[in-house]
Enzyme design. Structure first.
Site, short mmCIF file in Angstrom:
data_model
loop_
_atom_site.label_atom_id
_atom_site.label_comp_id
_atom_site.label_asym_id
_atom_site.label_seq_id
_atom_site.Cartn_x
_atom_site.Cartn_y
_atom_site.Cartn_z
N ASP A 1 0.74 -1.06 -0.02
CA ASP A 1 0.01 0.20 -0.33
C ASP A 1 0.88 1.20 0.02
O ASP A 1 1.69 0.94 0.42
CB ASP A 1 -1.05 0.12 1.31
CG ASP A 1 -1.91 1.24 1.44
OD1 ASP A 1 -1.73 1.74 0.02
OD2 ASP A 1 -2.43 2.56 2.20
N TYR B 1 -0.22 9.00 -2.64
CA TYR B 1 -0.56 9.01 -4.43
C TYR B 1 -0.67 9.64 -4.71
O TYR B 1 -0.66 10.10 -5.80
CB TYR B 1 -0.67 7.58 -4.54
CG TYR B 1 -0.25 6.14 -3.66
CD1 TYR B 1 1.58 6.91 -3.57
CD2 TYR B 1 -0.05 5.03 -4.35
CE1 TYR B 1 2.46 5.14 -3.40
CE2 TYR B 1 0.83 4.15 -4.40
CZ TYR B 1 1.68 4.04 -4.35
OH TYR B 1 3.46 3.53 -4.05
N GLY B 2 -2.36 10.45 -3.90
CA GLY B 2 -3.06 11.33 -4.96
C GLY B 2 -2.57 12.73 -5.27
O GLY B 2 -3.05 13.26 -5.78
N CYS C 1 -5.10 -0.83 -1.95
CA CYS C 1 -4.71 0.22 -2.18
C CYS C 1 -5.31 0.79 -3.70
O CYS C 1 -5.24 0.17 -4.66
CB CYS C 1 -3.40 1.05 -2.79
SG CYS C 1 -3.36 2.92 -3.12
N ASN C 2 -6.57 1.31 -3.12
CA ASN C 2 -6.94 1.57 -4.74
C ASN C 2 -6.58 1.82 -6.09
O ASN C 2 -6.87 1.88 -7.04
CB ASN C 2 -8.74 2.64 -3.92
CG ASN C 2 -9.89 1.35 -3.14
OD1 ASN C 2 -10.35 0.95 -4.25
ND2 ASN C 2 -9.75 1.18 -2.49
N CYS D 1 -10.88 3.50 -0.41
CA CYS D 1 -9.34 3.46 -0.02
C CYS D 1 -9.39 2.41 1.30
O CYS D 1 -10.05 2.65 2.21
CB CYS D 1 -9.25 5.21 0.63
SG CYS D 1 -7.90 5.48 1.37
N THR D 2 -8.42 2.12 0.83
CA THR D 2 -8.69 1.23 2.76
C THR D 2 -7.75 1.52 3.68
O THR D 2 -7.92 1.27 5.20
CB THR D 2 -6.93 0.21 2.12
OG1 THR D 2 -5.75 0.82 2.05
CG2 THR D 2 -8.21 -0.86 0.83
N HIS D 3 -7.57 3.34 3.53
CA HIS D 3 -6.95 3.87 5.52
C HIS D 3 -8.23 3.93 5.76
O HIS D 3 -8.51 4.19 6.85
CB HIS D 3 -6.28 5.27 4.48
CG HIS D 3 -5.24 5.60 3.98
ND1 HIS D 3 -4.54 4.87 3.50
CD2 HIS D 3 -4.08 5.55 5.37
CE1 HIS D 3 -4.10 4.51 3.57
NE2 HIS D 3 -3.18 5.21 4.17
#
Length: 265
Positions: free
Chosen positions: A11, A43-44, A75-76, A192-194
């Site tokens: 991730d 990443y955004g 991670c999406n 989002c996995t967060h």
């Protein structure tokens, strides 16, 4: 598979721990290597081309070092952008994480679904194609959160975050008449996995109850199916946590529950 399998979970940061937790529960016989690409987080803040150029060779290095039997891209953003490139480049099986729009729309009773993700994930063509293919007549609201992933990282690392900061990111998901349960959002996709790291607080702050769709259990089932039957006689294998920034994590007490009680190297 006669030996304990090695699963690499990747991730951009700590959000993939929510996926790891479910995979560990499904496959306690595996050895786990969790890689947080914190040197490039979030990443955004990077372009699509930059993320592809970053993740594809980095994954090659990780596969060469750790020799995993399977890789989970938890991670999406990375999954929607890089998964096809990774599968073309490497023979290891990959399991990705994509917005759970199909099951959310299938389960919604009011036909109003919100997708809460990073700005990059919600604007991506991949996400829009999922809506076209699987919305099933639902009204889907895309909510691009600029800060929620970073807030989740901060809280997991022991830094307090306010209810107001969380609610500001969450509020656009709730569409319709708060007084009419039949005409308002009833399902929110956590894209989002967060975000599941903050789920307890989001449930309390939500203006009305909704069903929150977390893809992690489905990912764990897919991982277990691909690996085949568990290794008999192995109830728990090892675990390690790696940051691409090379920093020492210092999070043992925090990390242990996500790794199924394992001590994390």
């Amino acid at each position: 598979m006669s030996n304990s399998p090695t699963i690499l979970v990747f991730d951009s940061g700590l959000g993939g721990l929510t996926v790891l937790r479910e995979v560990v529960a499904a496959r306690p016989d595996a050895h786990y290597t969790y890689v947080a690409d914190d040197a490039f987080f979030p990443y955004g803040h990077h372009s699509e081309d930059e993320i592809i150029a970053r993740v594809v060779p980095l994954m090659g290095d990780l596969i060469g070092t750790h020799d995993p039997d399977l890789v989970v891209i938890a991670c999406n953003t990375a999954s929607t952008l890089v998964l096809s490139h990774l599968r073309a480049a490497y023979s290891v099986p990959f399991v990705g994480t994509v917005p759970a729009i199909k099951p959310a729309c299938a389960r919604s009773k009011t036909r109003r679904v919100s997708v809460l993700g990073t700005k990059g994930t919600v604007k991506r063509e991949y996400t829009k194609a999922l809506i076209r293919d699987f919305a099933l007549g639902c009204e889907v609201t895309l909510v691009g959160s600029p800060e929620l992933a970073a807030l989740a990282e901060r809280e997991l690392s022991g830094h307090p975050i306010s209810d107001g900061d969380i609610l500001a990111e969450l509020a656009p998901c709730f569409v319709g008449d708060a007084e009419d349960a039949s005409a308002r959002t009833d399902t929110v996709v956590l894209a989002c996995t967060h975000y599941p790291l903050l789920l307890d607080r989001m449930e309390k702050l939500a203006p009305w109850p909704v069903e929150w769709i977390d893809p992690a259990p489905a990912i764990a089932r897919r991982v277990s199916d691909l690996l085949g039957p568990g290794v008999s006689g192995i109830t728990q294998s090892g675990a390690e946590m790696i940051f691409t920034s090379k920093r020492v994590h210092g999070l043992n007490a925090t990390l242990t529950p996500f790794f199924g009680g394992r001590a994390v190297a």
